[in-house]
Design a protein around this motif. Structure first.
Motif, PDB file in Angstrom:
ATOM      1  N   UNK A 106       0.841  -1.207   0.000  1.00  0.00           N
ATOM      2  CA  UNK A 106       0.000   0.000   0.000  1.00  0.00           C
ATOM      3  C   UNK A 106       0.872   1.252   0.000  1.00  0.00           C
ATOM      4  N   UNK A 107       0.471   2.277  -0.749  1.00  0.00           N
ATOM      5  CA  UNK A 107       1.246   3.524  -0.776  1.00  0.00           C
ATOM      6  C   UNK A 107       1.176   4.240   0.574  1.00  0.00           C
ATOM      7  N   UNK A 108       2.160   5.064   0.810  1.00  0.00           N
ATOM      8  CA  UNK A 108       2.284   5.738   2.098  1.00  0.00           C
ATOM      9  C   UNK A 108       1.048   6.561   2.443  1.00  0.00           C
ATOM     10  N   UNK A 109       0.471   7.278   1.497  1.00  0.00           N
ATOM     11  CA  UNK A 109      -0.696   8.102   1.821  1.00  0.00           C
ATOM     12  C   UNK A 109      -1.868   7.242   2.303  1.00  0.00           C
ATOM     13  N   UNK A 110      -2.014   6.055   1.748  1.00  0.00           N
ATOM     14  CA  UNK A 110      -3.070   5.142   2.199  1.00  0.00           C
ATOM     15  C   UNK A 110      -2.758   4.622   3.601  1.00  0.00           C
ATOM     16  N   UNK A 111      -1.471   4.371   3.868  1.00  0.00           N
ATOM     17  CA  UNK A 111      -1.033   3.935   5.194  1.00  0.00           C
ATOM     18  C   UNK A 111      -1.350   5.013   6.236  1.00  0.00           C
ATOM     19  N   UNK A 112      -1.053   6.271   5.905  1.00  0.00           N
ATOM     20  CA  UNK A 112      -1.334   7.383   6.817  1.00  0.00           C
ATOM     21  C   UNK A 112      -2.832   7.478   7.092  1.00  0.00           C
ATOM     22  N   UNK A 113      -3.632   7.322   6.049  1.00  0.00           N
ATOM     23  CA  UNK A 113      -5.085   7.349   6.220  1.00  0.00           C
ATOM     24  C   UNK A 113      -5.526   6.264   7.196  1.00  0.00           C
ATOM     25  N   UNK A 114      -5.035   5.051   7.009  1.00  0.00           N
ATOM     26  CA  UNK A 114      -5.417   3.937   7.878  1.00  0.00           C
ATOM     27  C   UNK A 114      -4.950   4.166   9.318  1.00  0.00           C
ATOM     28  N   UNK A 115      -3.742   4.666   9.486  1.00  0.00           N
ATOM     29  CA  UNK A 115      -3.224   4.951  10.823  1.00  0.00           C
ATOM     30  C   UNK A 115      -4.049   6.051  11.502  1.00  0.00           C
ATOM     31  N   UNK A 116      -4.461   7.035  10.730  1.00  0.00           N
ATOM     32  CA  UNK A 116      -5.303   8.106  11.260  1.00  0.00           C
ATOM     33  C   UNK A 116      -6.653   7.550  11.691  1.00  0.00           C
ATOM     34  N   UNK A 117      -7.215   6.678  10.878  1.00  0.00           N
ATOM     35  CA  UNK A 117      -8.495   6.042  11.210  1.00  0.00           C
ATOM     36  C   UNK A 117      -8.351   5.270  12.520  1.00  0.00           C
ATOM     37  N   UNK A 118      -7.286   4.492  12.651  1.00  0.00           N
ATOM     38  CA  UNK A 118      -7.077   3.725  13.883  1.00  0.00           C
ATOM     39  C   UNK A 118      -7.007   4.637  15.099  1.00  0.00           C
ATOM     40  N   UNK A 119      -6.297   5.726  14.961  1.00  0.00           N
ATOM     41  CA  UNK A 119      -6.145   6.667  16.065  1.00  0.00           C
ATOM     42  C   UNK A 119      -7.451   7.393  16.384  1.00  0.00           C
ATOM     43  N   UNK A 120      -8.100   7.911  15.363  1.00  0.00           N
ATOM     44  CA  UNK A 120      -9.308   8.707  15.570  1.00  0.00           C
ATOM     45  C   UNK A 120     -10.508   7.852  15.974  1.00  0.00           C
ATOM     46  N   UNK A 121     -10.540   6.608  15.586  1.00  0.00           N
ATOM     47  CA  UNK A 121     -11.649   5.729  15.954  1.00  0.00           C
ATOM     48  C   UNK A 121     -11.686   5.479  17.464  1.00  0.00           C
ATOM     49  N   UNK A 122     -10.571   5.724  18.130  1.00  0.00           N
ATOM     50  CA  UNK A 122     -10.518   5.545  19.581  1.00  0.00           C
ATOM     51  C   UNK A 122     -11.096   6.739  20.339  1.00  0.00           C
ATOM     52  N   UNK A 123     -11.302   7.849  19.625  1.00  0.00           N
ATOM     53  CA  UNK A 123     -11.865   9.041  20.251  1.00  0.00           C
ATOM     54  C   UNK A 123     -13.340   8.780  20.543  1.00  0.00           C
ATOM     55  N   UNK A 124     -13.758   9.104  21.728  1.00  0.00           N
ATOM     56  CA  UNK A 124     -15.158   8.893  22.105  1.00  0.00           C
ATOM     57  C   UNK A 124     -16.036   9.973  21.496  1.00  0.00           C
TER      58      UNK A 124
END
Length: 123
Positions: free
Chosen positions: A73-91
């Motif tokens: 996967x390209x880096x921009x897609x990786x960043x998107x996924x990492x952001x999703x993982x992080x932000x999904x933890x926000x209540x």
């Protein structure tokens, strides 16, 4: 024979030109494949080692793992996924948007598939 003598320098120049051109193309492809910054690779390896033991073997396996992920996967897609993982933890509503977005789910699925492939190849 004078014609053949004149062709040698032209052939030599063409050979050098083609070699330079091929090297440039290879460099461009390498840049496309290796678009993950070193800091992102290091963060991945550190996190992976925390999860898999802090040993020499885990360094090798985790380094292999990020290389596999980066090849899939390209880096921009990786960043998107990492952001999703992080932000999904926000209540609350903000985190809920990341948990329920189709685009977020697709990016996360791409990352999970790449990590599964890395698991098979590296561990």
């Amino acid at each position: 024979m004078a014609g053949a003598g004149m062709l040698r320098p032209i052939v030599a120049v063409l050979a050098v030109f083609l070699a330079v051109l091929a090297g440039t193309t290879i460099d461009a492809r390498a840049q496309e494949i290796n678009d993950y910054p070193t800091s992102a690779r290091a963060e991945y390896v550190f996190g992976c080692m925390k999860a898999n033991g802090e040993s020499r073997q885990s360094i090798e396996q985790c380094s292999c793992s990020i290389d596999v992920v980066a090849s899939i996967i390209p880096y921009d897609r990786y960043v998107t996924a990492e952001t999703v993982l992080s932000m999904a933890q926000v209540r609350g509503n903000l985190g809920g948007q990341f948990r329920s977005s189709e685009q977020a789910a697709n990016a996360l699925n791409d990352l999970r598939r790449a990590q599964a492939e890395a698991e098979v190849r590296c561990f």
